[in-house]
Write a protein that holds these residues in place. Structure first.
Motif, PDB file in Angstrom:
ATOM      1  N   MET A   1       0.856  -1.184   0.000  1.00 21.52           N
ATOM      2  CA  MET A   1       0.000   0.000   0.000  1.00 21.52           C
ATOM      3  C   MET A   1       0.888   1.228   0.000  1.00 21.52           C
TER       4      MET A   1
ATOM      5  N   GLU B   1       2.433   4.845   1.102  1.00 18.86           N
ATOM      6  CA  GLU B   1       2.740   5.437   2.410  1.00 18.86           C
ATOM      7  C   GLU B   1       1.965   6.750   2.544  1.00 18.86           C
TER       8      GLU B   1
ATOM      9  N   THR C   1      -3.008   3.760  -5.045  1.00 21.52           N
ATOM     10  CA  THR C   1      -3.282   2.325  -4.979  1.00 21.52           C
ATOM     11  C   THR C   1      -3.708   1.794  -6.341  1.00 21.52           C
TER      12      THR C   1
ATOM     13  N   SER D   1      -7.573  -2.423   3.163  1.00 22.36           N
ATOM     14  CA  SER D   1      -6.928  -2.335   4.468  1.00 22.36           C
ATOM     15  C   SER D   1      -5.733  -3.275   4.513  1.00 22.36           C
ATOM     16  N   ASP D   2      -4.729  -2.886   5.288  1.00 23.52           N
ATOM     17  CA  ASP D   2      -3.602  -3.796   5.516  1.00 23.52           C
ATOM     18  C   ASP D   2      -3.846  -4.680   6.735  1.00 23.52           C
TER      19      ASP D   2
ATOM     20  N   HIS E   1      -9.315   3.721   2.898  1.00 25.32           N
ATOM     21  CA  HIS E   1      -8.004   3.077   2.863  1.00 25.32           C
ATOM     22  C   HIS E   1      -7.444   3.079   4.279  1.00 25.32           C
TER      23      HIS E   1
ATOM     24  N   ILE F   1      -4.584   1.970   7.003  1.00 19.92           N
ATOM     25  CA  ILE F   1      -3.154   1.627   7.087  1.00 19.92           C
ATOM     26  C   ILE F   1      -2.726   1.676   8.548  1.00 19.92           C
TER      27      ILE F   1
ATOM     28  N   ARG G   1       4.868   2.016   7.469  1.00 21.94           N
ATOM     29  CA  ARG G   1       4.258   2.974   6.554  1.00 21.94           C
ATOM     30  C   ARG G   1       3.861   4.279   7.241  1.00 21.94           C
TER      31      ARG G   1
END
Length: 312
Positions: free
Chosen positions: A83, A85, A112, A206-207, A284, A286, A291
């Motif tokens: 993803m 930063e 993205t 999402s991470d 989004h 993170i 990141r």
């Protein structure tokens, strides 16, 4: 190297950094590319360089292309865990923001989406949309024909076009109100209200709080609302994982409204929002620490507004 040559480079440093960030999606990688460009400028026969700005742009762009094509980058990005930063608004690496195209090109949604582009498509898109280079100039930078540049731009716009259609700009005050209402509904568990605040074609990426091996991608208002509600539900286990009980602030990240989870001045998570027609069109999330370093440093120098939620 004499001071005049250093000054010429420094005059271009900010532009090169914002170009490299858009191409690579990583502030650390962008800084490395700029430093390598400086080393090549230092070693160059500068008397033979007709237009220093053009030379520096060409070197930086091609260094970024080499990075995008590298085996390591291909593996990391193909693995589905990459993803961009996030950067706090005001960061000079975000670069020019005078036009909608410039602001759009640095949003987390578009950064993205640009993962779908080939390195050349990505470079042409950034050079044209964010920096207004003509196709003749782009062709010279990339070593391709003008016709090829036009074709790369056409394909890039088609692939990023869905987000452009969804990304009409919203007044910052109105966008903030939507995000505040969304956050309140998420923390309180009002799933029906969450669904009502989402567009029919909402997307979420999402991470996985920095723990997932692959990105989590969700569509449909019901699935996104359920995921958000679960993510924002406070539990002792989440507090232990985060290292405390976060306060939630609203700020602007990459030109978009965002919720920042902050513990003792440390940013532990970011959710950036795309707003369209008074509703949330994209999210989004993170939370991977690697990141959030640069954003966290900027937040530490920032005078934030009072948190929207200070007890979680």
């Amino acid at each position: 190297m004499d001071s005049a040559a250093v000054d010429r480079f420094e005059a271009s440093r900010g532009r090169l950094a914002s170009l490299a960030y858009r191409l690579l999606g990583s502030a650390a990688d962008a800084e490395d590319a700029v430093q390598e460009t400086f080393l090549r400028w230092q070693a160059a026969d500068r008397a033979r360089v007709g237009v220093p700005e053009a030379w520096l742009t060409k070197v930086a762009t091609n260094l970024c292309l080499d990075q995008l094509r590298s085996a390591q980058a291909r593996h990391e990005r193909a693995a589905g865990a990459w993803m961009p930063e996030p950067l706090l608004d005001g960061d000079p690496m975000l670069g020019p923001a005078d036009t909608f195209e410039q602001r759009e090109s640095v949003s987390l949604a578009v950064l993205t989406l640009m993962e779908r582009l080939s390195p050349f498509e990505r470079a042409v898109y950034v050079l044209r949309e964010a920096f207004s280079y003509g196709h003749a100039e782009i062709a010279g930078i990339l070593g391709i024909t003008e016709s090829a540049s036009q074709q790369h731009l056409h394909r890039a716009r088609a692939r990023v076009g869905a987000e452009r259609r969804r990304g009409a700009e919203t007044d910052p005050a109105s966008a903030r109100r939507v995000v505040e209402e969304f956050l309140t509904a998420a923390v309180s568990g009002r799933t029906e209200r969450l669904v009502a605040l989402l567009t029919d074609d909402v997307t979420a990426v999402s991470d996985g709080a920095g723990l997932a091996r692959r990105l989590l991608r969700l569509r449909t208002p019901e699935r996104v609302a359920s995921f958000v509600r679960a993510g924002f539900r406070p539990t002792p286990a989440k507090r232990r994982l985060a290292g405390g009980s976060p306060a939630f602030h609203i700020a602007r990240v990459n030109g978009s409204p965002a919720v920042l989870a902050v513990i003792d001045g440390r940013v532990v998570g970011v959710v950036a929002f795309g707003i369209g027609d008074g509703r949330v069109a994209s999210l989004h999330g993170i939370a991977a620490a690697e990141r959030l370093g640069r954003l966290g440093d900027a937040w530490g120098r920032h005078e934030p507004d009072a948190p929207v939620i200070d007890a979680w």
